[in-house]
Write a protein that holds these residues in place. Structure first.
Motif, PDB file in Angstrom:
ATOM      1  N   PRO A  91       0.830  -1.206   0.000  1.00 40.68           N
ATOM      2  CA  PRO A  91       0.000   0.000   0.000  1.00 40.68           C
ATOM      3  C   PRO A  91       0.863   1.253   0.000  1.00 40.68           C
ATOM      4  O   PRO A  91       2.005   1.227   0.459  1.00 40.68           O
ATOM      5  CB  PRO A  91      -0.789  -0.113   1.308  1.00 40.68           C
ATOM      6  N   ALA A  92       0.319   2.338  -0.539  1.00 36.47           N
ATOM      7  CA  ALA A  92       1.104   3.575  -0.607  1.00 36.47           C
ATOM      8  C   ALA A  92       0.162   4.764  -0.690  1.00 36.47           C
ATOM      9  O   ALA A  92      -0.937   4.666  -1.223  1.00 36.47           O
ATOM     10  CB  ALA A  92       2.023   3.548  -1.822  1.00 36.47           C
ATOM     11  N   PHE A  93       0.619   5.883  -0.121  1.00 44.94           N
ATOM     12  CA  PHE A  93      -0.065   7.157  -0.364  1.00 44.94           C
ATOM     13  C   PHE A  93       0.617   7.832  -1.537  1.00 44.94           C
ATOM     14  O   PHE A  93       1.848   7.923  -1.587  1.00 44.94           O
ATOM     15  CB  PHE A  93       0.016   8.057   0.865  1.00 44.94           C
ATOM     16  N   ARG A  95       0.559  11.208  -4.300  1.00 45.29           N
ATOM     17  CA  ARG A  95       0.010  12.532  -4.611  1.00 45.29           C
ATOM     18  C   ARG A  95      -0.244  12.628  -6.103  1.00 45.29           C
ATOM     19  O   ARG A  95       0.663  12.404  -6.900  1.00 45.29           O
ATOM     20  CB  ARG A  95       0.997  13.619  -4.238  1.00 45.29           C
ATOM     21  N   GLY A 118      -9.150  -0.396  -5.346  1.00 43.34           N
ATOM     22  CA  GLY A 118      -7.706  -0.339  -5.252  1.00 43.34           C
ATOM     23  C   GLY A 118      -7.191   1.055  -5.005  1.00 43.34           C
ATOM     24  O   GLY A 118      -6.044   1.230  -4.625  1.00 43.34           O
ATOM     25  N   THR A 119      -8.039   2.066  -5.196  1.00 43.06           N
ATOM     26  CA  THR A 119      -7.600   3.425  -4.902  1.00 43.06           C
ATOM     27  C   THR A 119      -8.714   4.168  -4.169  1.00 43.06           C
ATOM     28  O   THR A 119      -9.887   3.993  -4.477  1.00 43.06           O
ATOM     29  CB  THR A 119      -7.274   4.208  -6.182  1.00 43.06           C
ATOM     30  N   VAL A 120      -8.337   4.977  -3.187  1.00 43.48           N
ATOM     31  CA  VAL A 120      -9.290   5.843  -2.494  1.00 43.48           C
ATOM     32  C   VAL A 120      -8.698   7.238  -2.462  1.00 43.48           C
ATOM     33  O   VAL A 120      -7.542   7.405  -2.095  1.00 43.48           O
ATOM     34  CB  VAL A 120      -9.535   5.364  -1.043  1.00 43.48           C
ATOM     35  N   ALA A 121      -9.479   8.221  -2.882  1.00 45.65           N
ATOM     36  CA  ALA A 121      -9.020   9.608  -2.763  1.00 45.65           C
ATOM     37  C   ALA A 121      -9.167  10.020  -1.312  1.00 45.65           C
ATOM     38  O   ALA A 121     -10.265  10.006  -0.777  1.00 45.65           O
ATOM     39  CB  ALA A 121      -9.839  10.510  -3.670  1.00 45.65           C
ATOM     40  N   SER A 122      -8.067  10.350  -0.643  1.00 44.98           N
ATOM     41  CA  SER A 122      -8.133  10.591   0.794  1.00 44.98           C
ATOM     42  C   SER A 122      -8.263  12.057   1.141  1.00 44.98           C
ATOM     43  O   SER A 122      -8.897  12.402   2.121  1.00 44.98           O
ATOM     44  CB  SER A 122      -6.879  10.059   1.478  1.00 44.98           C
ATOM     45  N   LEU A 132      -4.627  13.545  -2.631  1.00 41.28           N
ATOM     46  CA  LEU A 132      -3.898  12.472  -1.980  1.00 41.28           C
ATOM     47  C   LEU A 132      -4.673  11.176  -2.186  1.00 41.28           C
ATOM     48  O   LEU A 132      -5.844  11.100  -1.841  1.00 41.28           O
ATOM     49  CB  LEU A 132      -3.757  12.785  -0.489  1.00 41.28           C
ATOM     50  N   HIS A 134      -4.828   6.947  -1.711  1.00 44.23           N
ATOM     51  CA  HIS A 134      -4.257   5.745  -1.100  1.00 44.23           C
ATOM     52  C   HIS A 134      -4.489   4.575  -2.037  1.00 44.23           C
ATOM     53  O   HIS A 134      -5.614   4.344  -2.469  1.00 44.23           O
ATOM     54  CB  HIS A 134      -4.901   5.450   0.249  1.00 44.23           C
ATOM     55  N   ALA A 135      -3.421   3.864  -2.365  1.00 44.38           N
ATOM     56  CA  ALA A 135      -3.537   2.723  -3.264  1.00 44.38           C
ATOM     57  C   ALA A 135      -3.315   1.446  -2.484  1.00 44.38           C
ATOM     58  O   ALA A 135      -2.451   1.387  -1.610  1.00 44.38           O
ATOM     59  CB  ALA A 135      -2.530   2.835  -4.396  1.00 44.38           C
ATOM     60  N   LEU A 136      -4.139   0.442  -2.772  1.00 42.81           N
ATOM     61  CA  LEU A 136      -4.049  -0.828  -2.036  1.00 42.81           C
ATOM     62  C   LEU A 136      -2.777  -1.578  -2.400  1.00 42.81           C
ATOM     63  O   LEU A 136      -2.092  -2.124  -1.547  1.00 42.81           O
ATOM     64  CB  LEU A 136      -5.277  -1.672  -2.360  1.00 42.81           C
TER      65      LEU A 136
ATOM     66  N   THR B  32      -6.008  -0.096   4.194  1.00 44.41           N
ATOM     67  CA  THR B  32      -6.218  -1.181   3.225  1.00 44.41           C
ATOM     68  C   THR B  32      -7.593  -1.810   3.426  1.00 44.41           C
ATOM     69  O   THR B  32      -8.244  -2.185   2.451  1.00 44.41           O
ATOM     70  CB  THR B  32      -5.131  -2.259   3.349  1.00 44.41           C
ATOM     71  N   HIS B  35     -10.524  -0.555   1.387  1.00 41.85           N
ATOM     72  CA  HIS B  35     -10.730  -0.902  -0.016  1.00 41.85           C
ATOM     73  C   HIS B  35     -11.702  -2.065  -0.193  1.00 41.85           C
ATOM     74  O   HIS B  35     -12.431  -2.104  -1.169  1.00 41.85           O
ATOM     75  CB  HIS B  35      -9.393  -1.276  -0.659  1.00 41.85           C
ATOM     76  N   LYS B  39     -15.945  -1.113  -2.014  1.00 43.94           N
ATOM     77  CA  LYS B  39     -16.072  -1.308  -3.450  1.00 43.94           C
ATOM     78  C   LYS B  39     -16.528  -2.677  -3.871  1.00 43.94           C
ATOM     79  O   LYS B  39     -17.502  -2.796  -4.613  1.00 43.94           O
ATOM     80  CB  LYS B  39     -14.761  -0.931  -4.117  1.00 43.94           C
ATOM     81  N   HIS B  83     -14.308   8.245   1.006  1.00 51.45           N
ATOM     82  CA  HIS B  83     -13.467   9.435   1.115  1.00 51.45           C
ATOM     83  C   HIS B  83     -13.511  10.015   2.527  1.00 51.45           C
ATOM     84  O   HIS B  83     -12.478  10.325   3.128  1.00 51.45           O
ATOM     85  CB  HIS B  83     -13.943  10.470   0.098  1.00 51.45           C
ATOM     86  N   SER B  86     -11.642   7.807   5.034  1.00 52.44           N
ATOM     87  CA  SER B  86     -10.189   7.879   4.960  1.00 52.44           C
ATOM     88  C   SER B  86      -9.703   9.240   5.434  1.00 52.44           C
ATOM     89  O   SER B  86      -8.648   9.360   6.045  1.00 52.44           O
ATOM     90  CB  SER B  86      -9.720   7.534   3.546  1.00 52.44           C
ATOM     91  N   LYS B  87     -10.530  10.275   5.205  1.00 54.74           N
ATOM     92  CA  LYS B  87     -10.165  11.599   5.712  1.00 54.74           C
ATOM     93  C   LYS B  87     -10.151  11.603   7.241  1.00 54.74           C
ATOM     94  O   LYS B  87      -9.239  12.141   7.867  1.00 54.74           O
ATOM     95  CB  LYS B  87     -11.194  12.612   5.196  1.00 54.74           C
ATOM     96  N   LEU B  90      -7.102   9.776   8.460  1.00 56.26           N
ATOM     97  CA  LEU B  90      -5.901  10.604   8.334  1.00 56.26           C
ATOM     98  C   LEU B  90      -5.878  11.663   9.424  1.00 56.26           C
ATOM     99  O   LEU B  90      -4.823  11.981   9.979  1.00 56.26           O
ATOM    100  CB  LEU B  90      -5.881  11.292   6.970  1.00 56.26           C
ATOM    101  N   ALA B  98       1.579   2.009   4.887  1.00 56.11           N
ATOM    102  CA  ALA B  98       2.246   2.942   3.992  1.00 56.11           C
ATOM    103  C   ALA B  98       2.700   4.140   4.815  1.00 56.11           C
ATOM    104  O   ALA B  98       2.149   4.416   5.865  1.00 56.11           O
ATOM    105  CB  ALA B  98       1.278   3.386   2.909  1.00 56.11           C
TER     106      ALA B  98
END
Lengths: 163, 122, 90
Positions: A91-93, A95, A118-122, A132, A134-136, B32, B35, B39, B83, B86-87, B90, B98
């Motif tokens: 996983p990774a954040f 930009r 697999g991706t969430v806009a954070s 930003l 976050h990718a799984l 993680t 996700h 979805k 969203h 996750s906000k 954070l 990560a």
């Protein structure tokens, strides 16, 4: 538009939602739906000071198709990741720098990123310079950013902000 | 003709719903876990609703479209909840696999929990 | 084939999904985890209602599914707003 019919698109959408809810196409329901759409659009007009402009409706349809296919494909990928070994995830954040400027286009982009598994806009940075994400499982973050920009952002720019 | 299609849609939908919840349990950290359900579940419920629309359409000899409403609604709201979640995570600086990005702006103080509810003097 | 095999299997899968989400709701460990579990639970409830509607061949459950979709979303947003701002109505 005019003061009596501020948002024709909103009125028509509301009428369509009413018909779906009633699950019928009787003339009475159509009339009631149109009346409701007109009245609600009239009273809600002050919340929508500017009308969003869709410049390329066909491009929008194509975009929706691409997103639906991506949802199906990426869902299978996420299902495989979940059923496989979660310990091997990377996983990774990431930009994603934004070229879009309008509120509507940015929200549509963020929603699209959240919908494709697999991706969430954070977070959207306060100056709207980047999103930003976050990718799984991001083996190559640069590639992910390039894919998002190419596949979603470019069509959205064409649809909402051609210049 | 219709029945195998319906069965396949129902099984696929239920399987995706299950995998979404399985992800909720199996995945290692909150970001993680986010996700899985938001979805996989959406697609799962989406295919279940398509199956339902086909089933009732065939039963009544017409078309049943009000399932489209729930599907549309889920596809619009699921990303918003994802969203916001996750906000919030954070904001609380939850532990993550990560590397966490730096906090937005310098002005907000770092907190470990929600601020007191009676912040506003009214 | 539909009623004798696919529906029971599907209902069992969704019930298992319920159990898994409920486990996450109990275990946590953080508040967003629990909100996420609740969010998943309401989506599972919609799935179960749709399956029940097909099983009983009754369209009555559709309204319940729609209401759960509306209320569940509002609940998730309210919880998240609380975590973000410490206040729901600003």
């Amino acid at each position: 538009m005019t003061r009596l019919l501020p948002h024709p698109q909103v009125a028509l959408t509301l009428a369509a939602v009413w018909l779906l809810l009633a699950n019928s196409l009787a003339p009475g329901q159509i009339a009631l739906g149109l009346l409701l759409g007109w009245a609600i659009a009239l009273f809600a007009a002050r919340f929508w000071p500017q009308v969003p402009r869709i410049h390329r409706p066909l491009a929008l349809l194509r975009f929706v198709g691409v997103v639906l296919i991506d949802i199906a494909v990426a869902n299978l990928a996420v299902a495989r990741l979940v059923l496989g070994a979660p310990a091997r995830l990377r996983p990774a954040f990431v930009r994603v720098p934004l070229a879009l400027r309008s509120d509507l286009a940015i929200s549509v982009l963020a929603n699209t990123i959240c919908l494709t598994p697999g991706t969430v806009a954070s977070r959207l940075s306060s100056d709207r310079a980047y999103l930003l994400v976050h990718a799984l499982d991001a083996a190559d973050p640069g590639e992910l950013v390039a894919t998002i920009k190419r596949r979603y952002e470019t069509p959205l720019r064409e649809i909402f902000e051609p210049c | 003709m219709l029945e195998p299609l319906l069965s396949a849609l129902i099984l696929a939908g239920a399987a995706f719903t299950f995998i979404g919840s399985l992800g909720l349990v199996r995945l290692p950290d909150f970001y993680t876990r986010l996700h899985g359900p938001t979805k996989a579940t959406t697609l799962g419920v989406g295919s279940l609703l398509i199956a339902s629309a086909l089933y009732f359409g065939a039963r009544d000899g017409g078309i049943s479209l009000h399932e489209v409403l729930v599907t549309l609604f889920l596809f619009i709201t699921a990303p918003v909840s994802a969203h916001l979640l996750s906000k919030a995570a954070l904001h609380l600086r939850l532990r993550s696999l990560a590397a966490l990005p730096p906090e937005e702006g310098g002005e907000k103080p770092r907190r470990n929990g929600p601020p007191p509810a009676n912040r506003k003097p009214e | 084939m539909l009623k004798s095999f696919a529906l029971p299997v599907a209902i069992a899968l969704v019930a298992a999904a319920f159990a898994l989400s409920f486990w996450r709701l109990l275990v946590g460990p953080s508040a967003p985890d629990r909100i996420l579990a609740l969010d998943t639970l309401y989506i599972n409830a919609i799935a179960l209602l749709v399956l029940l509607g097909i099983h009983l061949s009754s369209a009555l459950y559709f309204e319940a599914a729609l209401l759960i979709a509306l209320m569940g979303f509002i609940g998730t947003v309210a919880f998240c707003k609380y975590l973000l701002r410490g206040d729901i109505i600003e």
